[in-house]
Scaffold this motif. Structure first.
Motif, PDB file in Angstrom:
ATOM      1  N   ALA A  11       0.830  -1.201   0.000  1.00  0.00           N
ATOM      2  CA  ALA A  11       0.000   0.000   0.000  1.00  0.00           C
ATOM      3  C   ALA A  11       0.869   1.258   0.000  1.00  0.00           C
ATOM      4  N   VAL A  12       0.438   2.260  -0.747  1.00  0.00           N
ATOM      5  CA  VAL A  12       1.195   3.504  -0.895  1.00  0.00           C
ATOM      6  C   VAL A  12       0.889   4.446   0.270  1.00  0.00           C
ATOM      7  N   PRO A  13       1.940   4.960   0.967  1.00  0.00           N
ATOM      8  CA  PRO A  13       1.691   5.870   2.093  1.00  0.00           C
ATOM      9  C   PRO A  13       1.207   7.245   1.624  1.00  0.00           C
ATOM     10  N   THR A  53      -2.917   5.269   4.963  1.00  0.00           N
ATOM     11  CA  THR A  53      -2.974   6.661   5.413  1.00  0.00           C
ATOM     12  C   THR A  53      -2.268   6.820   6.760  1.00  0.00           C
ATOM     13  N   LEU A  54      -1.796   8.033   7.012  1.00  0.00           N
ATOM     14  CA  LEU A  54      -1.028   8.356   8.215  1.00  0.00           C
ATOM     15  C   LEU A  54      -1.955   8.819   9.338  1.00  0.00           C
ATOM     16  N   LYS A  62      10.077  18.277   3.468  1.00  0.00           N
ATOM     17  CA  LYS A  62      11.056  17.431   4.168  1.00  0.00           C
ATOM     18  C   LYS A  62      10.435  16.726   5.376  1.00  0.00           C
ATOM     19  N   SER A  63       9.522  17.408   6.065  1.00  0.00           N
ATOM     20  CA  SER A  63       8.915  16.788   7.255  1.00  0.00           C
ATOM     21  C   SER A  63       8.048  15.599   6.848  1.00  0.00           C
ATOM     22  N   GLY A  89       8.056   9.301   5.699  1.00  0.00           N
ATOM     23  CA  GLY A  89       7.914   8.245   4.704  1.00  0.00           C
ATOM     24  C   GLY A  89       6.668   8.344   3.857  1.00  0.00           C
ATOM     25  N   GLN A  90       6.104   9.544   3.740  1.00  0.00           N
ATOM     26  CA  GLN A  90       4.876   9.709   2.966  1.00  0.00           C
ATOM     27  C   GLN A  90       5.202  10.006   1.500  1.00  0.00           C
TER      28      GLN A  90
END
Length: 430
Positions: free
Chosen positions: A36-38, A72-73, A91-92, A97-98
């Motif tokens: 799954a893609v973050p 999802t985060l 950068k954050s 890792g998103q």
């Protein structure tokens, strides 16, 4: 008549096994994908004086997460919560890792809401999509599904199903001990359920019209089976089949002009078509067997149905005007309850072996069957409009729940009532 009695008894047992106590469906992801893609869905900014009736970004988060294609985060893990493009520190999000980021804001506008959102590629530090919409308060949840559609289709290139609906049957045991059956329609995420029909006698076999404006279903409210067609916006309905014996398994033709159905008025159950304008019947099968569960192919040329003419229930296909039927399934002891994908390439079914009944999908080109589920009593498969998911009925802790599985088998979901059970799902067209 013995066959008819067995079928009616079987249908009633399926329905009476249902016991529902609550209306709202809750979706739980039971198996996701490691690939799954973050993606981070930041809470949308809101500048109004009172809370919004729906949390738009939370709905988008849930929509994307349950596809299995995205991970999802959690909001608690977000280091910042920007609502405008100039506030984004890529950068954050890279540290977290998103791969993708969604931000947005909602502002009041004379009793309506302006929704403005953006989608970013985090590692390329670039915007992928920006979109604005103005909606009334009662369309906020639907707008959230629309945003999910736009993001999903942008990132995958595939059609989505977030804005669609599902129909299903529940039953509730009231304080007086009577069981009340309901035909309900909800959003595809189980929210906003509405009762289409209710009865103290069983309701079953909901089927959507091709335009999504009507439902056909079977009701025993007159102590015997009858088929009704009901307009969802008005509640107006017509009893279109109430012949002696079985009136069951309605299925709409692709142009919406006819129903294929099962009738036993001449003895054994056979497949008929009913012209909804003229109410004229055409008999398509005349075997000394149980022929039932007809479904039209999406191009309208053929009908697939279940028959035990070979000794055990298997799927057969015949021209839509009747005639020679060819057996479709040879693998397994039992294949029944067919449902076509909208492109006609796949056929879902209940696939039985040695007492286990699971949902499988046949590739109509190669005729290869892929078993998607592991339950023992899975039934009533229904494709999502995009063809990417199959919704079906299953059992959990002795009660009926709805489940969904992606066609590639990577993602599994459970849709449960808070207490009670639910059966016989049917996914709406787009």
């Amino acid at each position: 008549m013995e066959l008819i009695r067995k079928i009616l008894l079987g249908l009633l047992l399926v329905v009476y096994a249902v016991a529902a106590q609550s209306e709202e469906l809750t979706i739980r992801i039971t198996q996701g994908s490691e690939k799954a893609v973050p993606i981070a869905i930041v809470p949308f900014g809101w500048q109004g004086a009172t809370p919004l009736p729906d949390d738009v970004s939370s709905i988008v988060d849930a929509d994307l997460n349950r596809t299995g294609y995205f991970r999802t985060l959690d909001r608690e893990q977000m280091l910042t919560k920007p609502t405008r493009p100039e506030e984004v520190d890529f950068k954050s999000w890279q540290v977290l890792g998103q791969e993708y980021l969604v931000i947005g804001q909602i502002t009041p506008d004379s009793g309506r809401y302006n929704i403005d959102f953006q989608l970013f590629n985090v590692y390329k530090n670039e915007p992928l999509m920006g979109y604005k919409m103005t909606v009334p308060p009662n369309e906020l949840r639907r707008s959230a599904h629309r945003i999910s559609d736009l993001i999903y289709e942008k990132l995958t290139g595939k059609k989505s199903d977030f804005g669609t609906r599902i129909a299903y049957i529940t039953s509730v045991t009231e304080p007086n001990g009577r069981r009340k059956f309901k035909l309900q329609v909800a959003d595809a995420d189980g929210s906003s359920p509405k009762t289409v029909a209710a009865s103290y006698e069983p309701l079953m076999s909901p089927a959507w019209s091709p335009d999504g404006k009507m439902l056909a279903y079977v009701s025993f409210e007159r102590k015997s089976s009858a088929i009704y067609v009901q307009v969802l916006t008005t509640g107006n309905r017509s009893r279109v089949a109430d012949f002696p014996g079985i009136n069951g398994a309605p299925s709409w033709s692709p142009d919406g002009s006819k129903l294929a159905l099962t009738l036993s008025k001449d003895g054994s159950p056979d497949i008929y078509t009913l012209n909804l304008s003229t109410r004229s019947l055409t008999k398509l099968t005349s075997e000394y067997s149980i022929d039932t569960e007809p479904v039209w192919s999406p191009d309208g040329s053929s009908i697939v149905f279940t028959s035990d003419r070979g000794g055990k229930p298997q799927l057969y296909m015949m021209p839509a005007h009747g005639g020679g039927a060819k057996r479709l399934t040879f693998q397994g002891d039992y294949n029944a309850g067919a449902a076509f994908s909208s492109d006609g390439r796949n056929l879902a079914m209940v696939h039985g072996n040695r007492g286990d009944y699971r949902v499988a999908v046949m590739d109509m080109g190669s005729k290869a069957i892929n078993v998607l589920t592991a339950g023992r009593l899975d039934e009533s498969p229904s494709f999502s409009p995009s063809g990417g998911m199959v919704l079906y009925a299953s059992r959990q802790g002795g009660r009926g729940v709805l489940s969904a599985v992606s066609v590639d088998g990577r993602t599994h979901q459970k849709l449960t009532l808070e207490s009670g059970a639910v059966r016989e799902p049917a996914w709406s067209p787009q």
